[in-house]
Structure formats: C-alpha cells, structure tokens
Design a protein around this motif. Structure first.
Motif, short mmCIF file in Angstrom:
data_model
loop_
_atom_site.label_atom_id
_atom_site.label_comp_id
_atom_site.label_asym_id
_atom_site.label_seq_id
_atom_site.Cartn_x
_atom_site.Cartn_y
_atom_site.Cartn_z
N ARG A 41 -3.51 -1.63 17.50
CA ARG A 41 -4.57 -1.57 16.48
C ARG A 41 -4.31 -0.42 15.51
O ARG A 41 -4.47 -0.57 14.30
CB ARG A 41 -5.95 -1.39 17.10
N LEU A 42 -3.91 0.75 16.03
CA LEU A 42 -3.65 1.91 15.16
C LEU A 42 -2.44 1.67 14.25
O LEU A 42 -2.48 2.01 13.06
CB LEU A 42 -3.44 3.17 15.99
N LEU A 43 -1.38 1.09 14.79
CA LEU A 43 -0.20 0.82 13.97
C LEU A 43 -0.49 -0.20 12.87
O LEU A 43 -0.05 -0.03 11.73
CB LEU A 43 0.97 0.34 14.84
N TRP A 44 -1.22 -1.24 13.19
CA TRP A 44 -1.58 -2.23 12.17
C TRP A 44 -2.47 -1.60 11.11
O TRP A 44 -2.27 -1.80 9.92
CB TRP A 44 -2.31 -3.43 12.79
N SER A 45 -3.48 -0.86 11.56
CA SER A 45 -4.49 -0.35 10.63
C SER A 45 -3.98 0.79 9.76
O SER A 45 -4.31 0.86 8.58
CB SER A 45 -5.72 0.10 11.41
N PHE A 46 -3.23 1.72 10.35
CA PHE A 46 -2.77 2.88 9.58
C PHE A 46 -1.32 2.76 9.13
O PHE A 46 -0.87 3.54 8.31
CB PHE A 46 -2.96 4.16 10.39
N GLY A 47 -0.59 1.79 9.65
CA GLY A 47 0.80 1.62 9.28
C GLY A 47 1.00 0.48 8.32
O GLY A 47 1.44 0.65 7.19
N PHE A 48 0.65 -0.71 8.74
CA PHE A 48 0.96 -1.89 7.94
C PHE A 48 0.06 -2.04 6.73
O PHE A 48 0.53 -2.17 5.60
CB PHE A 48 0.90 -3.15 8.80
N PHE A 49 -1.25 -2.06 6.94
CA PHE A 49 -2.17 -2.39 5.84
C PHE A 49 -2.13 -1.40 4.68
O PHE A 49 -2.05 -1.83 3.52
CB PHE A 49 -3.60 -2.57 6.36
N PRO A 50 -2.18 -0.08 4.90
CA PRO A 50 -2.09 0.82 3.74
C PRO A 50 -0.76 0.72 3.00
O PRO A 50 -0.73 0.75 1.76
CB PRO A 50 -2.28 2.22 4.33
N VAL A 51 0.33 0.58 3.74
CA VAL A 51 1.64 0.44 3.09
C VAL A 51 1.70 -0.87 2.31
O VAL A 51 2.17 -0.91 1.16
CB VAL A 51 2.78 0.52 4.14
N PHE A 52 1.22 -1.93 2.91
CA PHE A 52 1.21 -3.23 2.24
C PHE A 52 0.40 -3.17 0.95
O PHE A 52 0.86 -3.62 -0.10
CB PHE A 52 0.64 -4.29 3.18
N LEU A 53 -0.81 -2.60 1.03
CA LEU A 53 -1.64 -2.50 -0.17
C LEU A 53 -1.03 -1.58 -1.23
O LEU A 53 -1.11 -1.85 -2.42
CB LEU A 53 -3.04 -2.02 0.19
N ALA A 54 -0.40 -0.49 -0.79
CA ALA A 54 0.20 0.46 -1.74
C ALA A 54 1.34 -0.17 -2.53
O ALA A 54 1.59 0.21 -3.67
CB ALA A 54 0.70 1.70 -1.00
N PHE A 55 2.03 -1.12 -1.94
CA PHE A 55 3.11 -1.78 -2.66
C PHE A 55 2.68 -3.11 -3.28
O PHE A 55 3.19 -3.49 -4.32
CB PHE A 55 4.32 -2.00 -1.74
N TRP A 56 1.75 -3.79 -2.65
CA TRP A 56 1.36 -5.11 -3.14
C TRP A 56 0.53 -5.02 -4.43
O TRP A 56 0.77 -5.78 -5.37
CB TRP A 56 0.58 -5.86 -2.07
N ILE A 57 -0.44 -4.11 -4.49
CA ILE A 57 -1.30 -4.00 -5.68
C ILE A 57 -0.49 -3.65 -6.93
O ILE A 57 -0.62 -4.33 -7.95
CB ILE A 57 -2.46 -3.03 -5.43
N PRO A 58 0.38 -2.64 -6.90
CA PRO A 58 1.21 -2.40 -8.10
C PRO A 58 2.15 -3.57 -8.43
O PRO A 58 2.40 -3.87 -9.60
CB PRO A 58 2.02 -1.16 -7.76
N PHE A 59 2.62 -4.25 -7.39
CA PHE A 59 3.50 -5.40 -7.61
C PHE A 59 2.75 -6.53 -8.31
O PHE A 59 3.29 -7.17 -9.22
CB PHE A 59 4.08 -5.85 -6.27
N VAL A 60 1.50 -6.77 -7.92
CA VAL A 60 0.68 -7.78 -8.57
C VAL A 60 0.36 -7.36 -10.00
O VAL A 60 0.42 -8.18 -10.93
CB VAL A 60 -0.62 -8.04 -7.76
#
Length: 143
Positions: A41-60
């Motif tokens: 849960r910690l790895l998904w919440s603090f690892g994947f999702f913030p990194v995904f959003l940090a790269f996905w939003i500028p990419f969009v």
C-alpha cells in the motif's frame, strides 16, 4: 438457513479461530501478511501514483509530445537552478508537501478499496467449508 444452523456455524467458527490463533506458523503468516500488505500500500501510494501524476499531467498538457514537454520544463529547471537558495528550499518543500499529500490521499483511498485479508479468516473459511460438508446431516432442521 435457520437460526440454529447459523448459530452452530458461527459458534464453531469462533472456536476454530480461537484454536488457530495459538498456532505459531499461522501467527507468523499473519504478521508477514500485514507487513506485505502495508508495504504494498505504501509503495503504490507514495511511489507509483505521485510519480505517475508528476509525469502524466505535464505529458497530457504538452499534447503527448515529449519535445514540447521538455521545451516547457527546461526554462523552469533553469529558473530553479539560478534562483537563490531560499527560493530553491521553498520549491523543494512545496514539492515534498505535494508528494506527501498525493501519497496520503491515495493511501487512504487504497486502504478503503483493498482491505486486509487475514490468513486466520482464510483458514477459517476453508475449515468451515469442510465442517459444513461433514455436519450437514447432523444440523437441526426446523420446518
């Protein structure tokens, strides 16, 4: 099912859970499952999702064009490097707060969507299925 059958089922389940809580192997499996669950849960919440959003939003926002994204981000990075240390510290603390808030939001959301599955409950479910098959004819029938 009638009330005596339900009461007998839950009484036997409660007794079985009391018995298996004393088994060291299952207790070890329980603590290991809790550790893996929390780590996941910690790895998904603090690892994947913030990194995904940090790269996905500028990419969009750059219309899925990495060249446009890089040309938009390079002036921001140059401005950060040339800024004074106070502005840099403020920027880094703002990013850390954003990272933590996004991670905490997804952590709470993840705990709600994926509750912990106890090995004790799994063992009790397996036992109760076999108990139902063995005791089906012996349970009182109210008609």
């Amino acid at each position: 099912m009638h009330a005596p059958e339900v009461a007998a089922y839950w009484d036997e389940r409660r007794r079985y859970l009391e018995r298996i809580r004393r088994v060291p192997e299952i207790r070890h499996r329980y603590w290991r499952a809790i550790g893996i669950y929390l780590l996941r849960r910690l790895l998904w919440s603090f690892g994947f999702f913030p990194v995904f959003l940090a790269f996905w939003i500028p990419f969009v926002l750059s219309s899925f064009n990495p060249v446009v994204m890089a040309s938009d981000l390079i002036p921001l990075l140059e401005g950060f490097v040339s800024a004074n240390p106070e502005v840099q510290a403020t920027t880094i603390s703002t990013l850390a707060i954003a990272w933590g808030s996004v991670g905490f939001f997804f952590l709470v959301f993840d705990f709600v969507l994926t509750p912990f599955k106890s090995p004790y409950q799994y063992e009790a479910d397996v036992y109760m299925r076999s108990w139902e098959q063995l005791n089906h004819d012996q349970l009182p029938v109210n008609r």
